[in-house]
Motif scaffolding. Structure first.
Motif, PDB file in Angstrom:
ATOM      1  N   SER A 271      43.134  60.103  35.291  1.00 34.68           N
ATOM      2  CA  SER A 271      43.043  58.628  35.391  1.00 34.68           C
ATOM      3  C   SER A 271      42.803  58.414  36.711  1.00 34.68           C
ATOM      4  N   ILE A 272      41.913  57.284  36.919  1.00 33.58           N
ATOM      5  CA  ILE A 272      41.576  56.979  38.421  1.00 33.58           C
ATOM      6  C   ILE A 272      42.693  56.445  38.946  1.00 33.58           C
ATOM      7  N   TRP A 273      43.942  56.150  38.228  1.00 33.30           N
ATOM      8  CA  TRP A 273      45.186  55.524  39.078  1.00 33.30           C
ATOM      9  C   TRP A 273      45.764  56.935  39.551  1.00 33.30           C
ATOM     10  N   ASP A 274      45.844  57.991  38.870  1.00 38.58           N
ATOM     11  CA  ASP A 274      46.459  59.157  39.548  1.00 38.58           C
ATOM     12  C   ASP A 274      45.808  59.849  40.628  1.00 38.58           C
ATOM     13  N   VAL A 275      44.367  59.835  40.531  1.00 33.68           N
ATOM     14  CA  VAL A 275      43.814  60.559  41.745  1.00 33.68           C
ATOM     15  C   VAL A 275      42.778  59.581  42.657  1.00 33.68           C
ATOM     16  N   ALA A 276      43.175  58.471  42.859  1.00 35.87           N
ATOM     17  CA  ALA A 276      42.559  57.222  43.736  1.00 35.87           C
ATOM     18  C   ALA A 276      42.843  57.823  45.150  1.00 35.87           C
ATOM     19  N   ASP A 277      43.755  58.186  45.734  1.00 33.02           N
ATOM     20  CA  ASP A 277      44.325  58.577  46.914  1.00 33.02           C
ATOM     21  C   ASP A 277      43.550  59.987  47.433  1.00 33.02           C
ATOM     22  N   ASP A 278      43.311  60.593  46.371  1.00 33.90           N
ATOM     23  CA  ASP A 278      42.595  61.929  46.601  1.00 33.90           C
ATOM     24  C   ASP A 278      40.922  61.918  46.803  1.00 33.90           C
ATOM     25  N   LEU A 279      40.556  60.753  45.931  1.00 34.45           N
ATOM     26  CA  LEU A 279      39.295  60.510  46.126  1.00 34.45           C
ATOM     27  C   LEU A 279      38.780  60.032  47.444  1.00 34.45           C
ATOM     28  N   ARG A 280      39.793  59.035  47.863  1.00 38.95           N
ATOM     29  CA  ARG A 280      39.515  58.233  49.009  1.00 38.95           C
ATOM     30  C   ARG A 280      39.571  59.483  50.213  1.00 38.95           C
ATOM     31  N   ALA A 281      40.582  60.293  50.361  1.00 33.96           N
ATOM     32  CA  ALA A 281      40.843  61.334  51.427  1.00 33.96           C
ATOM     33  C   ALA A 281      39.748  62.571  51.128  1.00 33.96           C
ATOM     34  N   GLY A 282      38.960  62.570  50.195  1.00 35.41           N
ATOM     35  CA  GLY A 282      38.084  63.787  49.828  1.00 35.41           C
ATOM     36  C   GLY A 282      38.527  64.881  49.241  1.00 35.41           C
ATOM     37  N   ARG A 283      40.036  64.795  48.969  1.00 38.36           N
ATOM     38  CA  ARG A 283      40.623  66.161  48.335  1.00 38.36           C
ATOM     39  C   ARG A 283      40.032  66.298  47.068  1.00 38.36           C
ATOM     40  N   LEU A 284      39.489  65.435  46.360  1.00 40.64           N
ATOM     41  CA  LEU A 284      39.032  65.469  45.165  1.00 40.64           C
ATOM     42  C   LEU A 284      37.541  64.727  45.028  1.00 40.64           C
ATOM     43  N   LYS A 285      36.708  65.271  44.172  1.00 41.82           N
ATOM     44  CA  LYS A 285      35.339  64.386  43.853  1.00 41.82           C
ATOM     45  C   LYS A 285      35.010  64.221  42.315  1.00 41.82           C
ATOM     46  N   ILE A 286      34.604  63.175  42.058  1.00 42.02           N
ATOM     47  CA  ILE A 286      34.117  62.747  41.016  1.00 42.02           C
ATOM     48  C   ILE A 286      32.946  63.712  40.638  1.00 42.02           C
ATOM     49  N   VAL A 287      32.823  64.248  39.462  1.00 41.37           N
ATOM     50  CA  VAL A 287      31.553  64.872  38.850  1.00 41.37           C
ATOM     51  C   VAL A 287      31.043  64.365  37.792  1.00 41.37           C
ATOM     52  N   MET A 288      29.766  64.515  37.415  1.00 44.22           N
ATOM     53  CA  MET A 288      29.230  63.782  36.026  1.00 44.22           C
ATOM     54  C   MET A 288      29.425  62.451  36.094  1.00 44.22           C
ATOM     55  N   ALA A 289      29.180  61.989  37.470  1.00 44.93           N
ATOM     56  CA  ALA A 289      29.503  60.380  37.279  1.00 44.93           C
ATOM     57  C   ALA A 289      28.802  59.353  36.417  1.00 44.93           C
ATOM     58  N   ASP A 290      27.607  60.026  35.912  1.00 47.32           N
ATOM     59  CA  ASP A 290      26.325  59.216  34.960  1.00 47.32           C
ATOM     60  C   ASP A 290      27.015  59.430  33.653  1.00 47.32           C
ATOM     61  N   TRP A 291      28.038  60.376  33.364  1.00 49.05           N
ATOM     62  CA  TRP A 291      28.552  60.328  31.794  1.00 49.05           C
ATOM     63  C   TRP A 291      30.043  59.901  32.002  1.00 49.05           C
ATOM     64  N   ARG A 292      30.172  58.812  31.067  1.00 44.80           N
ATOM     65  CA  ARG A 292      31.521  58.257  31.049  1.00 44.80           C
ATOM     66  C   ARG A 292      32.492  58.691  29.972  1.00 44.80           C
ATOM     67  N   TYR A 293      33.700  59.167  30.559  1.00 43.19           N
ATOM     68  CA  TYR A 293      34.772  59.706  29.629  1.00 43.19           C
ATOM     69  C   TYR A 293      35.501  58.392  28.902  1.00 43.19           C
ATOM     70  N   PRO A 294      36.110  58.551  27.683  1.00 41.28           N
ATOM     71  CA  PRO A 294      36.597  57.194  27.250  1.00 41.28           C
ATOM     72  C   PRO A 294      37.853  56.545  27.880  1.00 41.28           C
ATOM     73  N   ASP A 295      37.671  55.458  28.151  1.00 44.88           N
ATOM     74  CA  ASP A 295      38.934  54.603  28.893  1.00 44.88           C
ATOM     75  C   ASP A 295      39.958  54.629  28.067  1.00 44.88           C
ATOM     76  N   ALA A 296      41.197  54.438  28.676  1.00 43.33           N
ATOM     77  CA  ALA A 296      42.374  54.136  28.202  1.00 43.33           C
ATOM     78  C   ALA A 296      43.598  53.415  28.872  1.00 43.33           C
ATOM     79  N   PRO A 297      43.470  52.048  28.619  1.00 46.54           N
ATOM     80  CA  PRO A 297      43.869  51.121  29.443  1.00 46.54           C
ATOM     81  C   PRO A 297      45.355  51.073  29.573  1.00 46.54           C
ATOM     82  N   LEU A 298      45.896  50.630  30.664  1.00 40.71           N
ATOM     83  CA  LEU A 298      47.092  50.645  30.802  1.00 40.71           C
ATOM     84  C   LEU A 298      48.282  49.581  30.152  1.00 40.71           C
ATOM     85  N   HIS A 299      49.197  49.959  29.596  1.00 40.07           N
ATOM     86  CA  HIS A 299      49.942  48.797  28.869  1.00 40.07           C
ATOM     87  C   HIS A 299      51.414  49.044  29.391  1.00 40.07           C
TER      88      HIS A 299
END
Length: 322
Positions: free
Chosen positions: A243-271
């Motif tokens: 989930s983007i909520w779990d890895v947002a800080d890692d993406l901002r800091a460059g610790r993780l990188k999104i791959v296959m950005a053109d291919w979308r995985y199904p969303d799962a909205p928060l409730h």
């Protein structure tokens, strides 16, 4: 009403599976707890537990009495909360369940902010990636991805939730970066398990095209804990859907990188999930309103981290071609 304390002890012992643990929770010595349970059983002319040195197991009579006792105690607690609401009192303990990664990375910080506004509120935070039974676990509020099938729960939408395939820069430098789903066969993958089994069927959409990749479980890393999956990805062990909520800080800091950005995985909205038939105490309502606002504020910030990809509804996913 004379034995209300004894009934609370019985309910806690059934929940915890231990009379001594229930006694400690209610401030009783083991001897006092044992005596109060014996008094309750004597008054009912029924044995509520089968007791051994290792196990506390409900009898058939105990199971029947537990169900009625829980309903009665909830009604009394709701009545007390209703009185407090009339006094606009935001105080007491709120029991919250959340997924492990989200609970540690964001929710703890938000709850600290809430307590600055309402210092008389206390929290019991239960972190688990499975959806616990809100009634049995005495949970006031659960934060979960997706929508549960349990009709006894109210599911209040909190925020959208993009899920992304990600990996550490070190892993990508070593193994190369996949460009489309068929490239995943040559990569190490991290699979998160659920009550229904491991989630190893990964589906991605690109425009009108859907591709599915089945992660081979014999070679995958598996865990039922989202925090472990994230840590393995950070360590460079492979690709993970998070989930983007779990890895947002890692993406901002460059610790993780999104791959296959053109291919979308199904969303799962928060409730936010809570009991449909229970009174919502002022403290729970205040927490829910606060979290709704914080989710809305943060969701806009997270959108900028993920490249825009076409959105597909669950119905559209069913009709796209493989």
């Amino acid at each position: 009403m004379d034995n209300l304390g004894d009934i609370r002890l019985f309910v806690e012992a059934a929940r915890l599976g231990s009379l001594s643990a229930a006694g400690r929770k209610l401030g009783l010595t083991p001897a006092a707890a044992s005596a109060r349970l014996a008094r309750l059983e004597s008054g009912l002319h029924a044995r509520l537990f089968e007791r051994t040195t290792r196990q506390l197991r409900l009898t058939d009579e105990g199971r029947l009495y537990l169900n009625c006792s829980e309903q009665a105690l909830r009604s009394l607690d709701d009545a007390k909360s209703a009185l407090q609401e009339g006094q606009n009192a935001v105080r007491g303990k709120v029991r919250i369940s959340a997924t492990s990664d989200f609970g540690r990375n964001l929710l703890m910080q938000w709850l600290d902010e809430f307590r600055q506004q309402y210092p008389e509120v206390r929290f019991a935070l239960m972190l688990s990636d499975s959806l616990t039974n809100l009634v049995q676990e005495d949970i006031d509020l659960a934060i979960r991805f997706g929508t549960p099938q349990d009709s006894s729960l109210v599911a209040r939408p909190l925020a959208p939730n993009r899920r992304v395939l990600c990996a550490s820069p070190a892993y990508l430098a070593r193994r190369g970066e996949p460009r489309e789903p068929r490239d995943l066969a040559d990569h190490d993958c991290i699979v998160i398990g659920s009550v229904a089994g491991p989630v190893n069927e990964w589906r991605f959409a690109h425009g009108d095209v859907i591709r599915q990749h089945t992660v081979a479980l014999e070679t995958a890393l598996e865990t039922n804990d989202g925090a472990v999956a994230r840590q393995w990805a950070l360590c460079g062990y492979g690709l993970a859907v998070k989930s983007i909520w779990d890895v947002a800080d890692d993406l901002r800091a460059g610790r993780l990188k999104i791959v296959m950005a053109d291919w979308r995985y199904p969303d799962a909205p928060l409730h936010a999930l809570y009991h449909r038939n229970r009174f919502v105490a002022p403290r729970v309502r205040a927490v829910l309103d606060f979290l709704t606002l914080r989710f809305a504020q943060t969701a806009d910030e997270l959108d900028a981290l993920v490249p825009c990809a076409p959105v597909s509804t669950p119905e559209e996913w069913q009709h796209k071609r493989l």
